[in-house]
Design a protein around this motif. Structure first.
Motif, PDB file in Angstrom:
ATOM      1  N   ARG A   1      39.895  31.368  39.219  1.00  0.00           N
ATOM      2  CA  ARG A   1      39.530  29.956  39.384  1.00  0.00           C
ATOM      3  C   ARG A   1      39.512  29.212  38.049  1.00  0.00           C
ATOM      4  NH1 ARG A   1      34.369  28.195  39.012  1.00  0.00           N
ATOM      5  NH2 ARG A   1      33.621  30.337  39.256  1.00  0.00           N
ATOM      6  N   LEU A   2      38.987  29.827  37.010  1.00  0.00           N
ATOM      7  CA  LEU A   2      38.793  29.126  35.741  1.00  0.00           C
ATOM      8  C   LEU A   2      40.020  29.161  34.837  1.00  0.00           C
ATOM      9  CD1 LEU A   2      35.113  30.203  34.948  1.00  0.00           C
ATOM     10  CD2 LEU A   2      35.919  27.981  35.774  1.00  0.00           C
ATOM     11  N   THR A   3      40.788  30.229  34.883  1.00  0.00           N
ATOM     12  CA  THR A   3      41.948  30.330  33.982  1.00  0.00           C
ATOM     13  C   THR A   3      43.181  29.623  34.524  1.00  0.00           C
ATOM     14  OG1 THR A   3      42.731  32.404  34.972  1.00  0.00           O
ATOM     15  CG2 THR A   3      41.190  32.581  33.099  1.00  0.00           C
ATOM     16  N   GLY A   4      43.302  29.565  35.845  1.00  0.00           N
ATOM     17  CA  GLY A   4      44.528  29.039  36.441  1.00  0.00           C
ATOM     18  C   GLY A   4      45.577  30.092  36.715  1.00  0.00           C
ATOM     19  N   PHE A   5      45.320  31.349  36.363  1.00  0.00           N
ATOM     20  CA  PHE A   5      46.264  32.409  36.741  1.00  0.00           C
ATOM     21  C   PHE A   5      46.327  32.484  38.265  1.00  0.00           C
ATOM     22  CE2 PHE A   5      45.259  34.383  32.466  1.00  0.00           C
ATOM     23  CZ  PHE A   5      46.521  34.143  31.943  1.00  0.00           C
ATOM     24  N   GLU A   6      47.551  32.642  38.776  1.00  0.00           N
ATOM     25  CA  GLU A   6      47.779  32.524  40.214  1.00  0.00           C
ATOM     26  C   GLU A   6      47.691  33.873  40.930  1.00  0.00           C
ATOM     27  OE1 GLU A   6      50.535  28.703  40.781  1.00  0.00           O
ATOM     28  OE2 GLU A   6      51.557  30.354  39.766  1.00  0.00           O
ATOM     29  N   ASN A   7      46.760  34.671  40.510  1.00  0.00           N
ATOM     30  CA  ASN A   7      46.515  35.960  41.168  1.00  0.00           C
ATOM     31  C   ASN A   7      45.064  36.342  40.944  1.00  0.00           C
ATOM     32  OD1 ASN A   7      47.231  36.714  38.215  1.00  0.00           O
ATOM     33  ND2 ASN A   7      46.358  38.609  39.024  1.00  0.00           N
ATOM     34  N   ILE A   8      44.639  37.357  41.668  1.00  0.00           N
ATOM     35  CA  ILE A   8      43.339  37.994  41.439  1.00  0.00           C
ATOM     36  C   ILE A   8      43.622  39.446  41.106  1.00  0.00           C
ATOM     37  CG2 ILE A   8      41.142  38.627  42.490  1.00  0.00           C
ATOM     38  CD1 ILE A   8      41.451  36.167  44.311  1.00  0.00           C
ATOM     39  N   GLY A   9      43.026  39.940  40.014  1.00  0.00           N
ATOM     40  CA  GLY A   9      43.346  41.288  39.545  1.00  0.00           C
ATOM     41  C   GLY A   9      42.132  42.185  39.406  1.00  0.00           C
ATOM     42  N   ALA A  10      42.295  43.455  39.725  1.00  0.00           N
ATOM     43  CA  ALA A  10      41.242  44.459  39.565  1.00  0.00           C
ATOM     44  C   ALA A  10      41.904  45.818  39.324  1.00  0.00           C
ATOM     45  CB  ALA A  10      40.351  44.519  40.806  1.00  0.00           C
ATOM     46  N   PRO A  11      41.252  46.708  38.571  1.00  0.00           N
ATOM     47  CA  PRO A  11      39.993  46.553  37.855  1.00  0.00           C
ATOM     48  C   PRO A  11      40.194  45.829  36.524  1.00  0.00           C
ATOM     49  CG  PRO A  11      40.864  48.747  37.482  1.00  0.00           C
ATOM     50  CD  PRO A  11      41.823  48.063  38.428  1.00  0.00           C
ATOM     51  N   PHE A  12      39.252  46.016  35.589  1.00  0.00           N
ATOM     52  CA  PHE A  12      39.290  45.307  34.312  1.00  0.00           C
ATOM     53  C   PHE A  12      39.514  46.238  33.119  1.00  0.00           C
ATOM     54  CE2 PHE A  12      36.203  42.907  37.009  1.00  0.00           C
ATOM     55  CZ  PHE A  12      37.001  41.798  37.243  1.00  0.00           C
ATOM     56  N   CYS A  13      40.085  47.410  33.356  1.00  0.00           N
ATOM     57  CA  CYS A  13      40.251  48.366  32.256  1.00  0.00           C
ATOM     58  C   CYS A  13      41.259  49.436  32.655  1.00  0.00           C
ATOM     59  CB  CYS A  13      38.913  49.027  31.906  1.00  0.00           C
ATOM     60  SG  CYS A  13      38.334  50.169  33.193  1.00  0.00           S
ATOM     61  N   LEU A  14      41.449  50.411  31.737  1.00  0.00           N
ATOM     62  CA  LEU A  14      42.382  51.524  31.966  1.00  0.00           C
ATOM     63  C   LEU A  14      41.659  52.872  32.037  1.00  0.00           C
ATOM     64  CD1 LEU A  14      45.371  50.713  29.534  1.00  0.00           C
ATOM     65  CD2 LEU A  14      45.392  50.636  32.024  1.00  0.00           C
TER      66      LEU A  14
END
Length: 342
Positions: free
Chosen positions: A66-79
């Protein structure tokens, strides 16, 4: 031109080599995590807590979109999810520092103890990611939910000390192959859980699988073979695959056309326009410098982004993992340059 497609339709059509009114602009998560400190401070949904709570993970992933404008939702947040599930110790980091491997599970490829099938499904952090993906997919039918996997070589190098592992690719290829094949099987299982829970696309980020680290011989023998094994298994489940390769691709250019993902994401030093010309039919993704995004001026970021759009790059994205201190305004300058042409 007004947008014609939903973000999910646009990205899927791009990966299927169908026409769209403009390129998608995305940041998949995983290694390419865009949960920056500024977003977390604004919303109160923070890391490292969100690594362990699917409600928090879902909320933070939606915040980022919502805040960045990237047109996807991604998970998780690490490797680190796969490495933890297979036995390594993890330092979960802080608000501004991503998780790292605190201690690899085994001293060498010969010493690896192999866990049985079903290990991923029983792991709590895998469960957090998968439950988050299920929730996000149900709530956001028009937004592509991207599940991020650690690539086979990077996951293997998270179980055995990376320097030892890389030496043993040459010195003990039998056990090295056995380890990477084992890791790959668990990654396929993890991907299957993501697919069962509604993921739209899977990205594979394999920072160890670079030409600079491996050289052409070992890139072909290990990286190409196991990335394709994983990509083939995921695509057989009906989900597209984006593969990210870090670093300078010069040494491994002859093999890039053999990668069987639906798109190739590359680092900032790669000339994407030339790469597309050299590989007919390639869906190219990238490659705005993350250094520029962290410290550059918004107008320079916008200009660099518009240049990629003008060059016909298929999917616009950061070139690699964002610094957590990247200003939100700089990311918005990237996304607006695609969505609004400004």
């Amino acid at each position: 031109m007004a947008d014609v497609f939903s973000p999910k339709e646009r990205l899927i059509r791009t990966l299927e080599k169908k026409e769209t009114e403009r390129p998608p602009v995305i940041c998949p998560g995983g290694m390419m995590n865009s949960a920056i400190v500024e977003v977390m401070n604004v919303t109160g949904h923070t890391l490292p807590a969100a690594h362990h709570d699917w409600n928090l993970m879902s909320a933070l992933a939606e915040d980022v979109h919502r805040l960045t404008g990237f047109e996807n939702i991604g998970a998780p947040f690490c490797l680190t999810v796969e490495a933890e599930a297979l036995g390594s110790e993890i330092n979960y980091g802080t608000l501004g520092c991503e998780p790292k491997i605190a201690k690899e599970a085994f001293p060498s490829v010969e010493a690896v103890q192999f866990l049985p099938p079903g290990t991923m499904e029983k792991n709590k952090r895998v469960g957090t990611v998968v439950q988050s993906i299920a929730e996000l997919s149900k709530k956001n039918p028009d937004i592509p939910v991207i599940g991020s996997l650690t690539g086979p070589l990077s996951a293997a190098a998270s179980l055995v000390d990376p320097m030892t592992f890389l030496k043993q690719l040459r010195k003990n290829p039998a056990d090295a192959h056995r380890l990477v094949a084992y890791v790959c099987a668990h990654l396929i299982e993890y991907a299957g859980l993501m697919v069962e829970n509604g993921v739209s696309i899977i990205t594979i980020a394999d920072p160890t699988a670079t030409g600079e680290i491996l050289g052409p011989r070992f890139f072909k023998e290990y990286a190409l073979f196991y990335l394709n094994t994983l990509a083939d298994a995921i695509r057989a489940l009906g989900v597209p695959v984006i593969i990210h390769i870090c670093g300078d691709l010069g040494a491994v250019k002859p093999y890039l056309g053999e990668l069987r993902g639906d798109a190739l994401s590359v680092d900032a030093m790669v000339n994407l326009s030339a790469l597309k010309q050299e590989n007919s039919g390639l869906i190219a993704m990238g490659n705005i410098s993350t250094y520029l995004l962290e410290s550059g001026a918004e107008e320079v970021i916008a200009k660099s982004t518009r240049y990629l759009v003008e060059q016909g790059i298929d999917i616009i994205a950061p070139a690699c993992g964002l610094s957590t201190s990247t200003p939100l305004g700089n990311i918005q300058a990237l996304t607006r340059a695609v969505t609004e042409g400004k």
